[in-house]
Design a protein around this motif. Structure first.
Motif, PDB file in Angstrom:
ATOM      1  N   THR A  63      22.977  16.027  -3.176  1.00  0.00           N
ATOM      2  CA  THR A  63      22.399  16.755  -4.504  1.00  0.00           C
ATOM      3  C   THR A  63      21.017  16.942  -4.317  1.00  0.00           C
ATOM      4  N   ALA A  64      20.287  15.486  -4.050  1.00  0.00           N
ATOM      5  CA  ALA A  64      18.381  16.166  -3.988  1.00  0.00           C
ATOM      6  C   ALA A  64      18.739  14.696  -2.862  1.00  0.00           C
ATOM      7  N   VAL A  65      16.820  14.228  -2.272  1.00  0.00           N
ATOM      8  CA  VAL A  65      16.631  13.346  -2.078  1.00  0.00           C
ATOM      9  C   VAL A  65      15.168  12.760  -3.126  1.00  0.00           C
ATOM     10  N   TRP A  66      14.810  12.119  -3.472  1.00  0.00           N
ATOM     11  CA  TRP A  66      13.968  11.948  -4.435  1.00  0.00           C
ATOM     12  C   TRP A  66      13.347  10.834  -3.722  1.00  0.00           C
ATOM     13  N   THR A  67      11.689  10.749  -3.355  1.00  0.00           N
ATOM     14  CA  THR A  67      10.524   9.847  -2.997  1.00  0.00           C
ATOM     15  C   THR A  67       9.873   9.477  -4.530  1.00  0.00           C
ATOM     16  N   PRO A  68       9.137   8.666  -4.414  1.00  0.00           N
ATOM     17  CA  PRO A  68       8.542   8.549  -5.811  1.00  0.00           C
ATOM     18  C   PRO A  68       7.272   7.930  -5.873  1.00  0.00           C
ATOM     19  N   GLU A  69       6.120   8.036  -6.922  1.00  0.00           N
ATOM     20  CA  GLU A  69       4.104   7.846  -6.430  1.00  0.00           C
ATOM     21  C   GLU A  69       4.280   6.656  -7.250  1.00  0.00           C
ATOM     22  N   ARG A  70       3.589   5.640  -5.584  1.00  0.00           N
ATOM     23  CA  ARG A  70       2.932   4.125  -5.918  1.00  0.00           C
ATOM     24  C   ARG A  70       1.954   4.171  -5.110  1.00  0.00           C
ATOM     25  N   HIS A  71       1.160   4.044  -5.983  1.00  0.00           N
ATOM     26  CA  HIS A  71      -0.522   3.355  -5.331  1.00  0.00           C
ATOM     27  C   HIS A  71      -0.636   1.963  -4.563  1.00  0.00           C
ATOM     28  N   PHE A  72      -1.552   1.222  -4.100  1.00  0.00           N
ATOM     29  CA  PHE A  72      -2.488   0.232  -4.049  1.00  0.00           C
ATOM     30  C   PHE A  72      -1.316  -0.833  -3.664  1.00  0.00           C
ATOM     31  N   HIS A  73      -0.368  -0.634  -2.887  1.00  0.00           N
ATOM     32  CA  HIS A  73       0.535  -1.983  -3.150  1.00  0.00           C
ATOM     33  C   HIS A  73       1.482  -2.099  -2.368  1.00  0.00           C
ATOM     34  N   PRO A  74       1.605  -2.221  -1.165  1.00  0.00           N
ATOM     35  CA  PRO A  74       2.654  -2.704  -0.164  1.00  0.00           C
ATOM     36  C   PRO A  74       4.417  -2.360  -1.159  1.00  0.00           C
ATOM     37  N   PHE A  75       4.387  -2.750  -2.346  1.00  0.00           N
ATOM     38  CA  PHE A  75       5.782  -2.125  -2.891  1.00  0.00           C
ATOM     39  C   PHE A  75       6.157  -0.794  -2.955  1.00  0.00           C
ATOM     40  N   GLY A  76       6.428  -0.295  -2.325  1.00  0.00           N
ATOM     41  CA  GLY A  76       6.731   1.306  -2.562  1.00  0.00           C
ATOM     42  C   GLY A  76       4.896   2.546  -2.324  1.00  0.00           C
ATOM     43  N   GLY A  77       4.616   1.791  -1.050  1.00  0.00           N
ATOM     44  CA  GLY A  77       3.394   2.186  -1.484  1.00  0.00           C
ATOM     45  C   GLY A  77       2.651   3.000   0.224  1.00  0.00           C
ATOM     46  N   ILE A  78       4.039   3.099   0.672  1.00  0.00           N
ATOM     47  CA  ILE A  78       4.088   4.506   1.642  1.00  0.00           C
ATOM     48  C   ILE A  78       4.396   5.889   1.151  1.00  0.00           C
ATOM     49  N   TYR A  79       4.574   5.712  -0.487  1.00  0.00           N
ATOM     50  CA  TYR A  79       4.682   7.387  -0.707  1.00  0.00           C
ATOM     51  C   TYR A  79       4.057   6.787  -2.153  1.00  0.00           C
ATOM     52  N   PRO A  80       2.323   7.560  -1.771  1.00  0.00           N
ATOM     53  CA  PRO A  80       1.136   7.884  -3.145  1.00  0.00           C
ATOM     54  C   PRO A  80       1.475   8.749  -3.072  1.00  0.00           C
ATOM     55  N   ASN A  81       2.376  10.066  -3.113  1.00  0.00           N
ATOM     56  CA  ASN A  81       1.980  11.093  -3.244  1.00  0.00           C
ATOM     57  C   ASN A  81       3.733  12.086  -3.164  1.00  0.00           C
ATOM     58  N   PRO A  82       4.748  12.675  -3.806  1.00  0.00           N
ATOM     59  CA  PRO A  82       5.525  12.848  -3.772  1.00  0.00           C
ATOM     60  C   PRO A  82       5.609  14.694  -3.401  1.00  0.00           C
ATOM     61  N   ALA A  83       4.485  15.079  -3.341  1.00  0.00           N
ATOM     62  CA  ALA A  83       4.477  16.171  -3.074  1.00  0.00           C
ATOM     63  C   ALA A  83       4.390  16.181  -1.939  1.00  0.00           C
ATOM     64  N   VAL A  84       3.657  15.737  -1.366  1.00  0.00           N
ATOM     65  CA  VAL A  84       3.226  15.886   0.985  1.00  0.00           C
ATOM     66  C   VAL A  84       4.414  15.661   1.239  1.00  0.00           C
ATOM     67  N   THR A  85       5.529  14.343   0.336  1.00  0.00           N
ATOM     68  CA  THR A  85       6.523  13.642   1.210  1.00  0.00           C
ATOM     69  C   THR A  85       8.011  14.521   0.864  1.00  0.00           C
ATOM     70  N   GLY A  86       7.569  15.699  -0.112  1.00  0.00           N
ATOM     71  CA  GLY A  86       8.427  16.020  -0.585  1.00  0.00           C
ATOM     72  C   GLY A  86       8.213  17.256  -0.075  1.00  0.00           C
ATOM     73  N   ALA A  87       6.842  17.691   0.741  1.00  0.00           N
ATOM     74  CA  ALA A  87       6.806  19.372   2.248  1.00  0.00           C
ATOM     75  C   ALA A  87       7.832  19.410   2.996  1.00  0.00           C
ATOM     76  N   ALA A  88       7.190  17.629   3.709  1.00  0.00           N
ATOM     77  CA  ALA A  88       7.960  17.094   4.331  1.00  0.00           C
ATOM     78  C   ALA A  88       9.410  17.379   5.153  1.00  0.00           C
ATOM     79  N   ILE A  89       9.916  16.755   3.654  1.00  0.00           N
ATOM     80  CA  ILE A  89      11.311  16.963   3.438  1.00  0.00           C
ATOM     81  C   ILE A  89      12.479  18.335   3.576  1.00  0.00           C
ATOM     82  N   ALA A  90      11.052  19.121   2.667  1.00  0.00           N
ATOM     83  CA  ALA A  90      11.834  20.938   3.121  1.00  0.00           C
ATOM     84  C   ALA A  90      12.050  20.960   4.117  1.00  0.00           C
ATOM     85  N   ALA A  91      10.494  21.033   5.430  1.00  0.00           N
ATOM     86  CA  ALA A  91      10.863  21.393   7.060  1.00  0.00           C
ATOM     87  C   ALA A  91      11.699  20.868   7.265  1.00  0.00           C
TER      88      ALA A  91
END
Length: 346
Positions: A39-67
């Protein structure tokens, strides 16, 4: 009884090692999900910590998934809305909506860690109310309605977002870590609900979901995030999962102990002895493996799916990037798809 949808969810623990393929699992998993009717792919927003830290902006990762996809929904799980102006949220996700041909959706979260609010410290104290206020502003902006804001000269300016989105209405969820009032509030504003099993189990969820649905009516849509890795042999899967899952839980110890839930007893992780942390991680692993995720074989996981369906879960978001080798995770997606197909049978 209605079928349960399946989606993929990402919230990696990044050890900050140099890795040219850091986003390979995200993009390869999204391609698999796209071609196998997830149904979908979800990516988070997470800042300043290794836990989830490669996802600071879900709109950017969302744009990559769209492509790299054609059909699958592209969602934020979640946008921490008190850290952002609603105009910015609506603009960014309108771009994702255009890039994807109308597949964008977002869940809005209040945030939990004070350090994240170095971006917007003034919103920390009232962050839960800010989320509710932002929902209505983002919805109006998405529909093309002008909204009034104070500009740099101190004057009131009416503005609209550009580009206009493809979808007339933006699908919106509210993220809850378990606070029942957040469940009720999500229902009152007729938003979907995104939750997880950190600090709560399926029995706890049943009453909360009922209260949410009583408020939301026909707008109700419940998404449950669970850790997922499936294989043919129960013992083999347990050993594959044990080390990365334990490391993942250890990294998220602040989430486990520093809960922002009303009335929760807070424990400072820095004051715990290493043996106490080990004990908590082991207990958490045992609970998650036995009853808190899609971990093990397909028949075992199907029981969890049926329990979730019975309490009113509409969609299971499978968190797959908790530390297992990328090739193993991708190979295991066939088992997850097998589970998805079985769960759709009446």
């Amino acid at each position: 009884m209605t079928a349960v949808d399946f989606s993929l969810f990402y919230f990696a623990n990044d050890n900050c090692s140099l890795d040219a393929n850091r986003y390979d699992l995200l993009l390869s998993g999204a391609k698999f999900a796209d071609t196998h009717d997830f149904t979908a792919v979800w990516t988070p927003e997470r800042h300043f910590h290794p836990f989830g830290g490669i996802y600071p902006n879900p709109a950017v990762t969302g744009a990559a998934i769209a492509a790299v996809t054609d059909r699958i929904g592209i969602r934020a799980g979640s946008v921490v809305s008190p850290l952002h102006h609603p105009l910015r949220v609506a603009e960014e996700w309108s771009v994702v909506d255009n890039l994807s041909g109308g597949r964008a959706g977002i869940s809005l979260a209040s945030g939990w860690h004070a350090t994240d609010f170095v971006l917007r410290p003034e919103n920390y104290e009232n962050r839960r109310q800010v989320v509710l206020d932002n929902v209505e502003q983002i919805r109006a902006l998405w529909r093309g309605e002008p909204q009034s804001f104070v500009d740099g000269a101190g004057n009131t300016a009416e503005v609209r977002i550009f580009p206009p989105p493809v979808q007339r209405e933006l699908p919106i969820w509210v993220t809850s870590a378990g606070g029942v009032e957040t469940f009720r509030n999500a229902g009152r504003i007729r938003a979907g609900l995104l939750t997880h099993l950190l600090g709560q189990d399926l029995d706890d969820l049943a009453d909360k979901i009922a209260q949410y649905r009583a408020e939301a009516g026909d707008a109700a849509h419940v998404v449950l995030m669970v850790h997922a890795f499936l294989g043919d042999d129960e013992d083999e899967v347990r050993e594959v999962v044990r080390e990365p899952m334990s490391a993942y839980l250890r990294s998220s110890i602040n989430l486990l102990l520093g809960s922002q839930l009303p009335g929760a007893k807070r424990i400072d992780p820095a004051k715990l002895r290493e043996s106490e942390v080990d004990f908590l991680v082991q207990r958490s692993f045992d609970r998650y493996y036995d009853d808190g995720g899609l971990l093990g074989t397909v028949p075992k996981a199907l029981e969890v799916v049926e329990r979730a369906r019975a309490i009113g879960v509409d969609e299971i978001a499978c968190l797959i990037d908790f530390g297992i080798d990328t090739k193993q995770v991708l190979a295991g997606l066939d088992h997850l798809n097998e589970l998805r197909l079985l769960a759709r049978k009446p």
